[in-house]
Design an enzyme around this catalytic site. Structure first.
Site: not given
Ligand code: NAD
Ligand code: USQ
Length: 382
Positions: A255, A328, A35, A185, A211, A74, A181
């Site tokens: 957006y 979308e 990351r 999942k 989050v 990894d 992406y």
């Molecule tokens: P992040 O990118 O901040 O953290 C992910 C971490 O995983 C990083 O530190 C990265 O170095 C590590 N990583 C990635 N690929 C790897 C690999 N192949 N081997 C070892 N380490 C690896 O992301 P986050 O926001 O903390 O999200 C964590 C998880 O939660 C993700 O799976 C994401 O899809 C899920 N998620 C996040 C959100 C959100 O809003 N942030 C929402 C829904 C789901």
């Molecule tokens: N959006 C805007 N303006 C912005 C950013 C986003 O209008 O500046 C809109 C996007 O078009 C979308 C929505 O907000 O409709 C959400 O976008 P986002 O970038 O906040 O979230 P998303 O791409 O869905 O991804 C994030 C995390 C991902 C996680 C996901 C949860 O990056 O890891 O899986 O939220 S969820 O949305 O429930 O699938």
């Protein structure tokens, strides 16, 4: 419990590692630190200055006496993963370690292929590792609400009972994701479900919403423990982005029509949800799905909320209208069930003006670190 946090250097994983360590669990982190390299690739950064992982765990030990072991590597390297599992013998494997940005996965063919390879193969390796070395280990896998897309019916938690031509069955809820992406999942979910059914693995898929937030009680203990906070057009997410945009006086980047509705939760609830899942493991062979969000908002509602709170803090920002770089639905029905975690004791930490103010104050402290060219989106779906 012995718990591995894969992705424990990231936005969700780091606070989860600290929280579970404080709660007395024996925690280790697996992360290949990629990351931090994506920040370099994108010429971007976390608005908060990040200590190295070594500095983070050393500070945690100094402050609490608790050790968090770290393994830099990894999940795609099976020999590495196998050695970690042999050494740790975990009761639970919390899997955050994926490429999690929808825009990053849509940059070009290479980024789409990388995202799906990294995520799907990494998870396959985890499934094989559990089967081979720790068959009783509970896999707690981060999925996403975006797996479901935005269907015109209420979204259930993983499964739906369907009656078709006079017969009934409980089937996986249809998946209609909006990026390569989010599709990764879906592929993970299918692979995990198959592994549970075939090998008797126990797994919980946490379909997490977006989050927001920065601090937890633990990350706020010292600047070295601070969490990352993304704001750029690739890794920044809706609410956090709007708050940081207001801190630098940028129009809020809604957006399209802005009527996109999503499930949201505070980072303080993420850590608690993982604890709840760990303490209430799935049964052998069970593929359990929880929808992990606490509230639903439209993007425009959030932007207007941030605009109002910023105004109270003396900051005037406009809610901008930007062409949607994504393909979308911009106006749609949205309602999703989220009772499984609540039934297991989750007490949601709701979004209030004070919560927005707290994140805004942190953003104001570090606003000079924002690379302004990275705020607008530059990846399109077309
Ligand atoms: P992040 O990118 O901040 O953290 C992910 C971490 O995983 C990083 O530190 C990265 O170095 C590590 N990583 C990635 N690929 C790897 C690999 N192949 N081997 C070892 N380490 C690896 O992301 P986050 O926001 O903390 O999200 C964590 C998880 O939660 C993700 O799976 C994401 O899809 C899920 N998620 C996040 C959100 C959100 O809003 N942030 C929402 C829904 C789901
Ligand atoms: N959006 C805007 N303006 C912005 C950013 C986003 O209008 O500046 C809109 C996007 O078009 C979308 C929505 O907000 O409709 C959400 O976008 P986002 O970038 O906040 O979230 P998303 O791409 O869905 O991804 C994030 C995390 C991902 C996680 C996901 C949860 O990056 O890891 O899986 O939220 S969820 O949305 O429930 O699938």
């Amino acid at each position: 419990m012995k718990i591995i946090i894969a992705g424990g250097d990231g936005f969700c994983g780091w606070p989860t590692a600290l929280y579970l360590s404080k709660k007395g669990h024996d925690v280790s982190i697996v992360d290949n630190l990629i990351r931090r390299k994506w920040d370099e690739e994108l010429h971007s950064n976390s608005i908060t200055p990040l200590a190295t992982l070594e500095e983070r765990v050393a500070k945690w030990k100094e402050l609490t006496g608790k050790e968090i072991r770290t393994y830099e590597g990894d999940l795609n390297h099976y020999d590495f993963l196998r050695e970690v599992l042999k050494q740790e013998q975990p009761d639970a494997f919390v899997h955050f370690a994926e490429q999690r940005s929808a825009p990053y996965s849509m940059i070009d063919r290479e980024h789409a292929v990388f995202t799906q390879t990294n995520n799907v193969v990494g998870t396959l390796n985890v499934l094989y590792g559990i089967k081979e070395i720790v068959p009783e280990c509970h896999l707690i896998k981060l999925g996403t609400m975006g797996e479901y897309g935005t269907p015109n019916i209420e979204i259930e938690e993983g499964y739906i009972e369907i009656e078709h031509k006079g017969r009934k069955d409980v089937l996986p809820f249809p998946k209609q994701p909006n990026s390569f992406y989010h599709l990764s999942k879906v592929h993970d979910s299918h692979n995990i479900m198959f592994a549970c059914k075939t090998w008797g693995i126990r797994a919980t898929d946490l379909n997490q919403g977006i989050v927001y937030g920065l601090d937890t009680e633990e990350t706020a203990m010292d600047p070295v423990l601070v969490n990352r906070l993304d704001y750029d057009g690739v890794f920044g997410t809706a609410l956090n982005r709007f708050i940081i945009q207001s801190a630098i006086g940028h129009d809020l980047t809604v957006y399209g029509k802005g009527q996109q509705i999503r499930g949201f939760l505070n980072i303080r609830d993420t850590v608690r949800c993982i604890e709840i899942a760990a303490e209430n493991p799935a049964d052998n062979g069970e593929f359990r799905v929880f929808n992990q969000f606490t509230e639903e908002f439209s993007i425009t509602d959030l932007a207007e909320m941030v605009q109002r709170v910023a105004k109270e803090e003396g900051i005037e920002v406009e809610v901008g209208k930007y062409d949607n770089p994504r393909i979308e639905a911009e106006e749609h029905f949205y309602r999703a069930v989220n009772t499984n975690l609540l039934d297991l004791g989750l007490e949601p930490f709701m979004l209030t003006d004070d919560v927005i103010k707290e994140i805004l104050h942190a953003a104001l402290t570090h606003k000079d670190r924002v690379v302004k060219e990275n705020v607008l989106p530059n990846v399109t779906w077309k």
